[in-house]
Design an enzyme around this catalytic site. Structure first.
Site, PDB file in Angstrom:
ATOM      1  N   CYS A  13     116.926   9.321  54.396  1.00 41.47           N
ATOM      2  CA  CYS A  13     116.742   8.358  55.483  1.00 41.47           C
ATOM      3  C   CYS A  13     116.127   9.106  56.667  1.00 41.47           C
ATOM      4  O   CYS A  13     115.571  10.186  56.485  1.00 41.47           O
ATOM      5  CB  CYS A  13     118.042   7.643  55.846  1.00 41.47           C
ATOM      6  SG  CYS A  13     119.306   8.655  56.654  1.00 41.47           S
ATOM      7  N   ASN A  16     119.557  11.488  58.441  1.00 48.16           N
ATOM      8  CA  ASN A  16     120.535  12.001  57.476  1.00 48.16           C
ATOM      9  C   ASN A  16     121.956  12.010  58.046  1.00 48.16           C
ATOM     10  O   ASN A  16     122.736  12.906  57.791  1.00 48.16           O
ATOM     11  CB  ASN A  16     120.113  13.390  56.985  1.00 48.16           C
ATOM     12  CG  ASN A  16     120.889  13.897  55.780  1.00 48.16           C
ATOM     13  OD1 ASN A  16     121.084  15.090  55.638  1.00 48.16           O
ATOM     14  ND2 ASN A  16     121.338  13.020  54.905  1.00 48.16           N
ATOM     15  N   CYS A  18     123.497   8.478  58.593  1.00 48.52           N
ATOM     16  CA  CYS A  18     124.056   7.151  58.300  1.00 48.52           C
ATOM     17  C   CYS A  18     123.789   6.742  56.847  1.00 48.52           C
ATOM     18  O   CYS A  18     124.670   6.826  56.003  1.00 48.52           O
ATOM     19  CB  CYS A  18     123.492   6.084  59.243  1.00 48.52           C
ATOM     20  SG  CYS A  18     123.988   6.262  60.975  1.00 48.52           S
ATOM     21  N   ARG A  19     122.575   6.315  56.564  1.00 52.35           N
ATOM     22  CA  ARG A  19     122.285   5.722  55.265  1.00 52.35           C
ATOM     23  C   ARG A  19     122.269   6.714  54.108  1.00 52.35           C
ATOM     24  O   ARG A  19     122.908   6.486  53.077  1.00 52.35           O
ATOM     25  CB  ARG A  19     120.946   4.967  55.325  1.00 52.35           C
ATOM     26  CG  ARG A  19     120.984   3.783  56.264  1.00 52.35           C
ATOM     27  CD  ARG A  19     119.614   3.184  56.488  1.00 52.35           C
ATOM     28  NE  ARG A  19     118.769   4.120  57.238  1.00 52.35           N
ATOM     29  CZ  ARG A  19     117.476   3.935  57.451  1.00 52.35           C
ATOM     30  NH1 ARG A  19     116.859   2.889  56.953  1.00 52.35           N
ATOM     31  NH2 ARG A  19     116.790   4.809  58.163  1.00 52.35           N
ATOM     32  N   SER A  20     121.544   7.818  54.243  1.00 57.35           N
ATOM     33  CA  SER A  20     121.461   8.741  53.103  1.00 57.35           C
ATOM     34  C   SER A  20     122.785   9.462  52.814  1.00 57.35           C
ATOM     35  O   SER A  20     123.137   9.605  51.637  1.00 57.35           O
ATOM     36  CB  SER A  20     120.288   9.721  53.243  1.00 57.35           C
ATOM     37  OG  SER A  20     120.346  10.464  54.429  1.00 57.35           O
ATOM     38  N   ASP A 130     118.846   0.295  59.061  1.00 62.42           N
ATOM     39  CA  ASP A 130     119.498   1.399  59.766  1.00 62.42           C
ATOM     40  C   ASP A 130     120.580   0.830  60.677  1.00 62.42           C
ATOM     41  O   ASP A 130     120.278   0.092  61.610  1.00 62.42           O
ATOM     42  CB  ASP A 130     118.467   2.166  60.583  1.00 62.42           C
ATOM     43  CG  ASP A 130     119.013   3.456  61.170  1.00 62.42           C
ATOM     44  OD1 ASP A 130     120.251   3.639  61.191  1.00 62.42           O
ATOM     45  OD2 ASP A 130     118.200   4.288  61.605  1.00 62.42           O
TER      46      ASP A 130
END
Length: 163
Positions: A13, A16, A18-20, A130
């Site tokens: 993301c 690095n 939140c999402r990934s 995000d």
């Protein structure tokens, strides 16, 4: 990928945090539950260097903890050119990440890059939003999308590998 080799999965993301790392932690738990820890390597990275060395966003960790998923051990890093040779799957969260990763990597390895939600057509979208600037519901939504995609990803890898 041959059946004797391990499979590498990298979630990507922007920062690095939140999402990934969410995808990293969710997928890691699924891999552990499947008894495939020795066969699948998992990591996460960001396209930007904003948070290198930092743990995931506290809101991501709180959402993960509520689902019995640990992620406090993860640390942000930036995606590297070498990742194209170390990972079989480079899974991005949105169009912007996709473009940056494609620009970074060698053309002959672009086939390794895809969207995480390519593994979850039932979600009905391509981009994982995000949640950084939103409220708690955004983190819950990301977890739901990621859990679906990661379960399907693991199923796909197992089928391809004959596991």
């Amino acid at each position: 990928m041959s059946q004797s080799q391990s499979v590498g999965v990298l979630f990507i993301c922007m920062g690095n945090i939140c999402r990934s790392p969410t995808a990293h932690a969710v997928f890691r738990k699924l891999v552990e539950q499947a008894g495939l820890v020795n066969k699948i390597r998992i990591d996460s990275a960001g396209t930007h260097a904003y948070h290198i060395g930092n743990p995931p966003d506290p809101r991501s960790m709180e959402t993960a903890a509520s689902r019995n998923i640990a992620m406090a051990d993860l640390r942000a890093r930036k995606v590297a050119f070498s990742d194209f040779y170390e990972f079989d799957y480079l899974l991005v969260m949105d169009d912007h990440n996709y473009q940056l990763v494609i620009e970074l990597g060698p053309r002959e390895e672009h086939h390794r890059v895809s969207y995480l939600l390519d593994f979850a057509p039932e979600v009905g979208r391509k981009d994982v939003p995000d949640p950084y600037y939103g409220g708690p519901q955004g983190f819950e939504q990301v977890f739901d999308m990621v859990e679906t995609a990661c379960a399907n990803l693991l199923s796909t890898i197992r089928q391809k590998q004959g596991w």
